[in-house]
Motif scaffolding. Structure first.
Motif, PDB file in Angstrom:
ATOM      1  N   SER A  75      24.124   0.231  -5.950  1.00  0.00           N
ATOM      2  CA  SER A  75      23.432  -0.126  -7.191  1.00  0.00           C
ATOM      3  C   SER A  75      23.606  -1.604  -7.524  1.00  0.00           C
ATOM      4  CB  SER A  75      23.916   0.746  -8.346  1.00  0.00           C
ATOM      5  OG  SER A  75      25.264   0.469  -8.642  1.00  0.00           O
ATOM      6  N   LYS A  76      24.780  -2.176  -7.214  1.00  0.00           N
ATOM      7  CA  LYS A  76      24.977  -3.617  -7.454  1.00  0.00           C
ATOM      8  C   LYS A  76      24.053  -4.457  -6.571  1.00  0.00           C
ATOM      9  CE  LYS A  76      29.762  -3.423  -8.961  1.00  0.00           C
ATOM     10  NZ  LYS A  76      31.153  -3.723  -8.597  1.00  0.00           N
ATOM     11  N   VAL A  77      23.914  -4.028  -5.324  1.00  0.00           N
ATOM     12  CA  VAL A  77      23.040  -4.763  -4.403  1.00  0.00           C
ATOM     13  C   VAL A  77      21.577  -4.590  -4.808  1.00  0.00           C
ATOM     14  CG1 VAL A  77      22.236  -4.858  -2.013  1.00  0.00           C
ATOM     15  CG2 VAL A  77      24.670  -4.673  -2.492  1.00  0.00           C
ATOM     16  N   MET A  78      21.209  -3.367  -5.172  1.00  0.00           N
ATOM     17  CA  MET A  78      19.818  -3.095  -5.523  1.00  0.00           C
ATOM     18  C   MET A  78      19.396  -3.776  -6.818  1.00  0.00           C
ATOM     19  SD  MET A  78      18.668  -1.517  -3.027  1.00  0.00           S
ATOM     20  CE  MET A  78      17.120  -0.830  -3.521  1.00  0.00           C
ATOM     21  N   ARG A  79      20.344  -4.049  -7.715  1.00  0.00           N
ATOM     22  CA  ARG A  79      20.013  -4.778  -8.946  1.00  0.00           C
ATOM     23  C   ARG A  79      19.472  -6.170  -8.645  1.00  0.00           C
ATOM     24  NH1 ARG A  79      25.069  -3.901 -12.095  1.00  0.00           N
ATOM     25  NH2 ARG A  79      24.737  -1.682 -12.242  1.00  0.00           N
ATOM     26  N   PHE A  80      19.906  -6.734  -7.535  1.00  0.00           N
ATOM     27  CA  PHE A  80      19.403  -8.052  -7.133  1.00  0.00           C
ATOM     28  C   PHE A  80      18.178  -7.923  -6.231  1.00  0.00           C
ATOM     29  CE2 PHE A  80      19.363 -11.431  -3.916  1.00  0.00           C
ATOM     30  CZ  PHE A  80      19.106 -12.507  -4.737  1.00  0.00           C
ATOM     31  N   ILE A  81      18.216  -6.976  -5.290  1.00  0.00           N
ATOM     32  CA  ILE A  81      17.166  -6.887  -4.274  1.00  0.00           C
ATOM     33  C   ILE A  81      15.847  -6.391  -4.854  1.00  0.00           C
ATOM     34  CG2 ILE A  81      16.481  -5.614  -2.200  1.00  0.00           C
ATOM     35  CD1 ILE A  81      19.268  -5.903  -1.187  1.00  0.00           C
ATOM     36  N   LEU A  82      15.880  -5.427  -5.756  1.00  0.00           N
ATOM     37  CA  LEU A  82      14.631  -4.856  -6.274  1.00  0.00           C
ATOM     38  C   LEU A  82      13.735  -5.876  -6.980  1.00  0.00           C
ATOM     39  CD1 LEU A  82      15.630  -1.293  -7.480  1.00  0.00           C
ATOM     40  CD2 LEU A  82      14.094  -1.903  -5.640  1.00  0.00           C
ATOM     41  N   VAL A  84      13.702  -9.171  -6.666  1.00  0.00           N
ATOM     42  CA  VAL A  84      13.287 -10.182  -5.688  1.00  0.00           C
ATOM     43  C   VAL A  84      12.207  -9.607  -4.767  1.00  0.00           C
ATOM     44  CG1 VAL A  84      14.074 -11.536  -3.700  1.00  0.00           C
ATOM     45  CG2 VAL A  84      15.465 -11.439  -5.760  1.00  0.00           C
ATOM     46  N   THR A  85      12.391  -8.376  -4.339  1.00  0.00           N
ATOM     47  CA  THR A  85      11.398  -7.738  -3.466  1.00  0.00           C
ATOM     48  C   THR A  85      10.096  -7.506  -4.197  1.00  0.00           C
ATOM     49  OG1 THR A  85      13.213  -6.631  -2.334  1.00  0.00           O
ATOM     50  CG2 THR A  85      11.013  -5.781  -1.947  1.00  0.00           C
ATOM     51  N   PHE A  86      10.177  -7.063  -5.442  1.00  0.00           N
ATOM     52  CA  PHE A  86       8.958  -6.801  -6.204  1.00  0.00           C
ATOM     53  C   PHE A  86       8.142  -8.073  -6.398  1.00  0.00           C
ATOM     54  CE2 PHE A  86       6.853  -6.888 -10.361  1.00  0.00           C
ATOM     55  CZ  PHE A  86       5.897  -5.911 -10.132  1.00  0.00           C
ATOM     56  N   TYR A  87       8.788  -9.142  -6.859  1.00  0.00           N
ATOM     57  CA  TYR A  87       8.037 -10.376  -7.091  1.00  0.00           C
ATOM     58  C   TYR A  87       7.579 -11.014  -5.782  1.00  0.00           C
ATOM     59  CZ  TYR A  87       9.207 -10.046 -11.992  1.00  0.00           C
ATOM     60  OH  TYR A  87       9.305  -9.624 -13.286  1.00  0.00           O
ATOM     61  N   GLY A  88       8.350 -10.860  -4.722  1.00  0.00           N
ATOM     62  CA  GLY A  88       7.919 -11.366  -3.417  1.00  0.00           C
ATOM     63  C   GLY A  88       6.702 -10.618  -2.899  1.00  0.00           C
ATOM     64  N   ALA A  89       6.702  -9.285  -3.050  1.00  0.00           N
ATOM     65  CA  ALA A  89       5.549  -8.490  -2.604  1.00  0.00           C
ATOM     66  C   ALA A  89       4.329  -8.770  -3.469  1.00  0.00           C
ATOM     67  CB  ALA A  89       5.905  -7.006  -2.649  1.00  0.00           C
ATOM     68  N   LEU A  90       4.545  -8.978  -4.763  1.00  0.00           N
ATOM     69  CA  LEU A  90       3.434  -9.304  -5.657  1.00  0.00           C
ATOM     70  C   LEU A  90       2.815 -10.654  -5.280  1.00  0.00           C
ATOM     71  CD1 LEU A  90       2.052  -8.091  -8.185  1.00  0.00           C
ATOM     72  CD2 LEU A  90       3.528  -9.572  -9.538  1.00  0.00           C
ATOM     73  N   PHE A  91       3.663 -11.636  -5.005  1.00  0.00           N
ATOM     74  CA  PHE A  91       3.178 -12.953  -4.575  1.00  0.00           C
ATOM     75  C   PHE A  91       2.439 -12.832  -3.239  1.00  0.00           C
ATOM     76  CE2 PHE A  91       3.828 -16.831  -2.080  1.00  0.00           C
ATOM     77  CZ  PHE A  91       3.141 -17.722  -2.886  1.00  0.00           C
ATOM     78  N   TYR A  92       3.010 -12.063  -2.305  1.00  0.00           N
ATOM     79  CA  TYR A  92       2.372 -11.873  -0.992  1.00  0.00           C
ATOM     80  C   TYR A  92       1.006 -11.205  -1.144  1.00  0.00           C
ATOM     81  CZ  TYR A  92       1.442  -9.956   3.615  1.00  0.00           C
ATOM     82  OH  TYR A  92       0.825  -9.614   4.776  1.00  0.00           O
ATOM     83  N   PHE A  93       0.934 -10.207  -2.022  1.00  0.00           N
ATOM     84  CA  PHE A  93      -0.324  -9.499  -2.235  1.00  0.00           C
ATOM     85  C   PHE A  93      -1.407 -10.438  -2.750  1.00  0.00           C
ATOM     86  CE2 PHE A  93      -3.101  -7.174  -5.203  1.00  0.00           C
ATOM     87  CZ  PHE A  93      -3.717  -6.351  -4.284  1.00  0.00           C
ATOM     88  N   PHE A  94      -1.089 -11.243  -3.762  1.00  0.00           N
ATOM     89  CA  PHE A  94      -2.110 -12.133  -4.324  1.00  0.00           C
ATOM     90  C   PHE A  94      -2.397 -13.321  -3.406  1.00  0.00           C
ATOM     91  CE2 PHE A  94      -1.016 -10.068  -8.430  1.00  0.00           C
ATOM     92  CZ  PHE A  94      -2.294  -9.601  -8.701  1.00  0.00           C
ATOM     93  N   ALA A  95      -1.454 -13.686  -2.558  1.00  0.00           N
ATOM     94  CA  ALA A  95      -1.698 -14.791  -1.629  1.00  0.00           C
ATOM     95  C   ALA A  95      -2.588 -14.372  -0.461  1.00  0.00           C
ATOM     96  CB  ALA A  95      -0.372 -15.336  -1.102  1.00  0.00           C
ATOM     97  N   THR A  96      -2.522 -13.087  -0.079  1.00  0.00           N
ATOM     98  CA  THR A  96      -3.296 -12.659   1.087  1.00  0.00           C
ATOM     99  C   THR A  96      -4.505 -11.819   0.740  1.00  0.00           C
ATOM    100  OG1 THR A  96      -1.894 -10.708   1.359  1.00  0.00           O
ATOM    101  CG2 THR A  96      -1.271 -12.682   2.569  1.00  0.00           C
ATOM    102  N   PHE A  97      -4.625 -11.326  -0.462  1.00  0.00           N
ATOM    103  CA  PHE A  97      -5.756 -10.486  -0.842  1.00  0.00           C
ATOM    104  C   PHE A  97      -6.955 -11.351  -1.145  1.00  0.00           C
ATOM    105  CE2 PHE A  97      -8.048  -7.804  -3.986  1.00  0.00           C
ATOM    106  CZ  PHE A  97      -8.366  -6.783  -3.117  1.00  0.00           C
ATOM    107  N   MET A  98      -8.099 -11.037  -0.527  1.00  0.00           N
ATOM    108  CA  MET A  98      -9.314 -11.840  -0.741  1.00  0.00           C
ATOM    109  C   MET A  98     -10.135 -11.215  -1.844  1.00  0.00           C
ATOM    110  SD  MET A  98     -10.204 -12.489   3.246  1.00  0.00           S
ATOM    111  CE  MET A  98     -11.896 -12.666   2.855  1.00  0.00           C
ATOM    112  N   PHE A  99     -10.351 -11.952  -2.908  1.00  0.00           N
ATOM    113  CA  PHE A  99     -11.134 -11.452  -4.039  1.00  0.00           C
ATOM    114  C   PHE A  99     -12.596 -11.733  -3.822  1.00  0.00           C
ATOM    115  CE2 PHE A  99      -6.978 -11.989  -5.882  1.00  0.00           C
ATOM    116  CZ  PHE A  99      -6.817 -10.763  -6.498  1.00  0.00           C
TER     117      PHE A  99
END
Length: 99
Positions: A75-82, A84-99
């Protein structure tokens, strides 16, 4: 001897064209990306989500087995990883998704 044709700039550009310089070719383009929710099923994002879900399931199994100290470390590790992973995936999605 060739005959020279004299023309003004205005006459040259106002003259109607007899035939177009290039023929239009039939062009069909099909794109489902901006209109389909299936376009959001990116394998990278699905893989990251699967890894996070797997870690959460492992954490619940360890909690049932009574290994609370290991669950606390997870849980201590996941408090940091979750986040970071969420915002990284969100950034990746908007950077690669073609509107």
């Amino acid at each position: 001897m060739r005959k020279t044709h004299d023309s003004t700039f205005r006459k040259f550009f106002n003259k109607p064209s007899l035939k177009p310089s290039t023929k239009p070719r039939p062009f069909k383009a099909y794109s489902f990306v901006p209109f389909s929710p299936l376009a959001m099923l990116d394998p990278t994002i699905l893989t990251i989500g699967g890894i996070i879900l797997g870690i959460a399931i492992i954490e619940r199994i360890l909690e049932r087995w009574g290994v609370i100290d290991l669950v606390d470390q997870f849980s201590k590790v996941m408090r940091f990883i979750l986040p970071v992973t969420f915002y990284g995936a969100l950034f990746y999605f908007f950077a690669t998704f073609m509107f």
